[in-house]
Design an enzyme around this catalytic site. Structure first.
Site, PDB file in Angstrom:
ATOM      1  N   ASP A   1      53.420 -56.974 -59.660  1.00 48.02           N
ATOM      2  CA  ASP A   1      54.816 -56.679 -59.963  1.00 48.02           C
ATOM      3  C   ASP A   1      55.526 -58.025 -60.180  1.00 48.02           C
ATOM      4  O   ASP A   1      54.913 -59.093 -60.105  1.00 48.02           O
ATOM      5  CB  ASP A   1      55.443 -55.828 -58.853  1.00 48.02           C
ATOM      6  CG  ASP A   1      56.686 -55.092 -59.342  1.00 48.02           C
ATOM      7  OD1 ASP A   1      57.245 -55.500 -60.385  1.00 48.02           O
ATOM      8  OD2 ASP A   1      57.113 -54.126 -58.697  1.00 48.02           O
TER       9      ASP A   1
HETATM   10  C1  BGC Z   1      59.828 -53.409 -60.637  1.00 47.61           C
HETATM   11  C2  BGC Z   1      58.775 -52.696 -61.451  1.00 47.61           C
HETATM   12  C3  BGC Z   1      58.931 -53.011 -62.914  1.00 47.61           C
HETATM   13  C4  BGC Z   1      58.925 -54.515 -63.108  1.00 47.61           C
HETATM   14  C5  BGC Z   1      59.047 -54.940 -64.561  1.00 47.61           C
HETATM   15  C6  BGC Z   1      59.933 -54.866 -60.993  1.00 47.61           C
HETATM   16  O1  BGC Z   1      61.023 -55.484 -60.380  1.00 47.61           O
HETATM   17  O2  BGC Z   1      59.519 -53.275 -59.264  1.00 47.61           O
HETATM   18  O3  BGC Z   1      58.824 -51.318 -61.221  1.00 47.61           O
HETATM   19  O4  BGC Z   1      57.927 -52.399 -63.658  1.00 47.61           O
HETATM   20  O5  BGC Z   1      59.999 -55.068 -62.381  1.00 47.61           O
HETATM   21  O6  BGC Z   1      60.304 -54.756 -65.042  1.00 47.61           O
END
Ligand code: BGC
Length: 763
Positions: A307
């Site tokens: 993530d």
């Molecule tokens: C979130 C994810 C997301 C990623 C990309 C993160 O902060 O937890 O769910 O896919 O950002 O935007």
């Protein structure tokens, strides 16, 4: 003739062969064997679009969006970065801008590098194509789950895949398979709710919609799905985003991992790791979860993605690595294939290159990661079609797509209370719409709508109807008034509210026949959505109480991403409707329910709590039952819930009878055949969801009070009786014991459907 047949056979077998696993692997190996270490590390690196766009710094870009040649050359050519994500400045872009941007990116990657590997572009398109202007916004996942009809999840994913490809993007960070167990958590709305079976069924449907039922992600209408966030993301102690969770292995396996297992069996191509920590270990360094469980036990072959910034967080936030370099070492060695860096990619690439040269990360580990990434790129058809062209997607944002979004909203909206059959409301009634959620598109959509936090929605979705507009369209402009009473303030904090003029609302209410009181939350997700108090904002409560004094009947509309406490005002409301976050057609669906055009059929996908200290899922343990005789303060029912999981009213009445089983004694490998009659005793047609629960009466570990094992939503005509059958393998009645083994223990079980139940013995 024989020669001709032979020729066709030859062509046919060649085309089969071309797509075979063996050929795919050969193609991957041949690319991999010619790659340098730097090229491999580049493939494992994902950067944010702002990093290569023109603009003042790596976090912000200038408008209109343009790729900055110097920045792009450095990232895509010098560092050979293989993946880009996100939009610029958190805002939606037009399909033609996406096309131009991704075409530019691909020409750097494919025309000017030695190895000519296309970039894989990834995006968060979680209830429709979030970051594309004009895309179809569906209800959020929590709303979709309330429809208890997985076909709605399938439709949402099908449309979203189409419109994401129409934006030139082949990879979607969706679906969310987290178990939404905590009403305090700021991302509960992104989940399919608290029940593992609901998450599993809806998750599977969504993957089929994204990837196609045969997982042909090379098809230009399909995208690669990304299950997230593996695993246990919502089950934190504090209820706040990315805070510690303490989850025993058996609980993790039985409740949280199960939906991922089914998604992997369905063919999900990629996974994103939970940004938090479980039992003190950040999941991004958890070898046991990523390799032993995900790879070896569940057989997941696809790409494991971090993530946001999560490798750095191992050093910066979680303090399990003394440096960013050590963080990269432990994360990659624990199984990460691609790092969503997403800003300081130079440092990540250099660190990983050094680690391999120093022997701290094996080349075989890097090869394993790159092999999976290359395979994904080939399967997506990126080498042949690096970017799909919006001009070939006539159905983008079409009426056909809008109708599917409306359908989902109309099947999800949940009627929680309807005293004296207040609803439906007849034509020509004088209606006051009030409350902070009564006249904007932002709150209907929630976050991940045209921007990350959903704060730009009213700018992009002006053509769709707010609650006030939808009521005006149905009941006539002259009959409907809107006075907000209280509003969300424009300040930085999404929770701040301002009182507009409650007295004015009260005066208007006195002139009206009905009050449509729209309360709830403003849009939020992740950290900005963390909460210190689950109650609805005190100004909203005040507004409700003042309006109740007028004696006019109030229909409370709940427009929220998680069940905020309404216990103080519940008794004052004649009707209560939960619309959750129903998307751009949510208000149209709502007014169709209020006016009786649509018979409501949604059921809660979570337990609606009554008090801040009584937050339980429906599968609680017997010792949670409150003892009324001890004078439990604020006592409501067995465990102090306001509304149960699976609850929701209809304008029809249903009567359950004649529950039958094929026998009473079963062996472990038998299948229970259940049947039940459901009669629609009313004079209007309706949809009813039949829910089958099992209770293990005695077990070696304290059993859950009950667990959902099957469900089906069916149409039952007025006056009609339908006989519904379910087949439930006895093997589904088990649990994961303290040794982390799934077992079904012989003994007595109770099966319950509505007010009917039967006991069985398993030998
Ligand atoms: C979130 C994810 C997301 C990623 C990309 C993160 O902060 O937890 O769910 O896919 O950002 O935007």
């Amino acid at each position: 003739m024989r020669n001709l047949l032979f020729f066709f056979f030859f062509i046919f077998s060649c085309s089969i062969n071309e797509n075979s696993e063996e050929n795919l692997n050969k193609r991957v190996d041949s690319i991999l064997s010619s790659m340098t270490l730097e090229e491999k590390v580049g493939q494992m690196t994902q950067i944010n679009l702002t990093v290569i766009a023109k603009g003042p710094n790596k976090w912000e870009s200038s408008f209109p969006l343009e790729i900055d040649p110097n920045k792009a050359r450095e990232a895509l050519i010098d560092y050979k970065v293989g993946s880009v994500l996100n939009t610029i400045n958190n805002t939606a872009l037009k399909p033609e801008i996406w096309y131009k941007t991704i075409s530019d990116i691909q020409s750097y990657a494919m025309d000017s590098t030695r190895i000519k590997i296309p970039v894989i572009y990834g995006i968060d398109a979680i209830h429709g194509t979030t970051y594309t202007d004009g895309a179809t916004m569906f209800p959020q996942q929590i709303t979709t789950a309330a429809s208890w009809n997985p076909e709605n999840a399938y439709n949402m994913a099908l449309v979203c895949a189409y419109e994401t490809r129409a934006s030139g993007i082949p990879w979607n960070f969706s679906p969310v398979l987290d178990l939404g167990t905590d009403p305090r958590f700021p991302r509960q709305f992104e989940s399919f709710g608290e029940d593992p079976l609901l998450v599993e069924r809806f998750g599977k449907a969504m993957i089929e919609g994204y990837q196609g039922k045969n997982n042909d992600i090379g098809n230009k209408y399909n995208v690669a799905a990304c299950m997230k966030h593996f695993v246990g993301y919502h089950a934190v102690i504090s209820g706040k985003d990315r805070t510690p969770a303490y989850i025993p292995d058996n609980i993790l396996k039985e409740y949280h991992i199960e939906p991922f297992k089914k998604a992997i069996e369905t063919g999900a191509k990629t996974v994103m790791i939970n940004s938090g920590l479980i039992n003190g270990i950040p999941v991004h360094v958890n070898y046991n979860l990523m390799i032993d469980v995900l790879r070896n036990e569940l057989g997941f072959e696809g790409v494991i993605l971090t993530d946001w910034e999560d490798i750095n967080k191992l050093h910066d936030r979680d303090k399990v690595a003394k440096s960013k370099k050590e963080a990269a070492k432990i994360a990659i060695n624990a199984g990460i294939d691609m790092s969503m860096v997403p800003y300081d990619y130079q440092e990540f690439c250099q660190n990983l290159i050094e680690l391999v040269k120093e022997g701290k990360v094996k080349m075989s580990r890097v090869d394993d990661a790159v092999r999976r990434i290359l395979k994904l790129k080939i399967e997506l058809g990126l080498f042949e079609t690096p970017v799909t062209n919006y001009e070939e997607y006539d159905d983008f944002g079409s009426k056909k797509h809008h109708e599917l979004s409306y359908k989902s909203a109309s099947e999800s909206i949940t009627l929680l209370k309807n005293e004296d059959n207040l609803l439906p409301i007849k034509n020509n009634a004088k209606i006051l719409v009030t409350g902070p959620n009564g006249n904007n598109m932002r709150t209907l959509n929630g976050a991940w709508s045209y921007s990350w936090q959903g704060d730009l929605t009213d700018k992009f979705a002006g053509e769709f109807n707010t609650i006030y507009e939808a009521f005006s369209n149905t009941y006539g402009k002259n009959n409907v008034k809107y006075v907000p009473g209280v509003s969300y303030s424009d300040g930085g904090n999404y929770y701040d509210m301002v009182e507009d003029d409650i007295n004015k609302v009260v005066l208007e209410a006195r002139k009206s026949d009905y009050i449509i009181l729209s309360l709830g939350e403003n849009s939020y997700t992740e950290k900005p959505g963390d909460l210190n108090d689950l109650s609805l904002h005190h100004l909203q409560i005040k507004l409700a109480k003042e309006l109740a004094k007028t004696g006019k009947p109030i229909v409370l509309i709940l427009n929220l991403g998680r069940p905020r406490l309404i216990t103080d005002i519940e008794a004052l409301m004649k009707s209560i409707i939960n619309i959750y976050l129903p998307g751009n057609f949510g208000a149209d669906a709502l007014v169709d329910i209020v006016s009786g055009k649509v018979n409501p059929s949604g059921k809660l996908p979570y337990t609606y709590p009554a008090f801040p200290n009584s937050l339980l899922t429906y599968y609680y343990k017997p010792s949670e039952v409150q003892n009324n005789t001890q004078g439990a303060y604020n006592y409501i029912g067995e465990v102090n819930n306001l509304y149960d999981f699976g609850y929701g009213l209809s304008y029809s009445e249903y009567e359950y009878s004649n529950m039958k089983l094929n026998k009473d004694n079963f062996l472990l490998n038998d299948t229970i055949e259940l049947s039940i009659n459901v009669k629609n005793t009313s004079d209007i047609d309706g949809y009813e969801t039949i829910q089958v629960y099992s209770s293990d009466l005695y077990a070696s570990m304290t059993p859950d009070i009950k667990r959902l094992r099957e469900f089906d939503k069916i149409n039952i005509k007025a006056g009609e009786t339908v006989n519904i059958k379910f087949r439930l393998p006895v093997s589904k009645l088990g649990f994961v014991n303290v040794d982390n083994k799934y077992i079904v223990e012989p003994g007595r079980f109770k099966l319950t459907i509505n007010n009917q139940n039967r006991e069985i013995v398993v030998n």
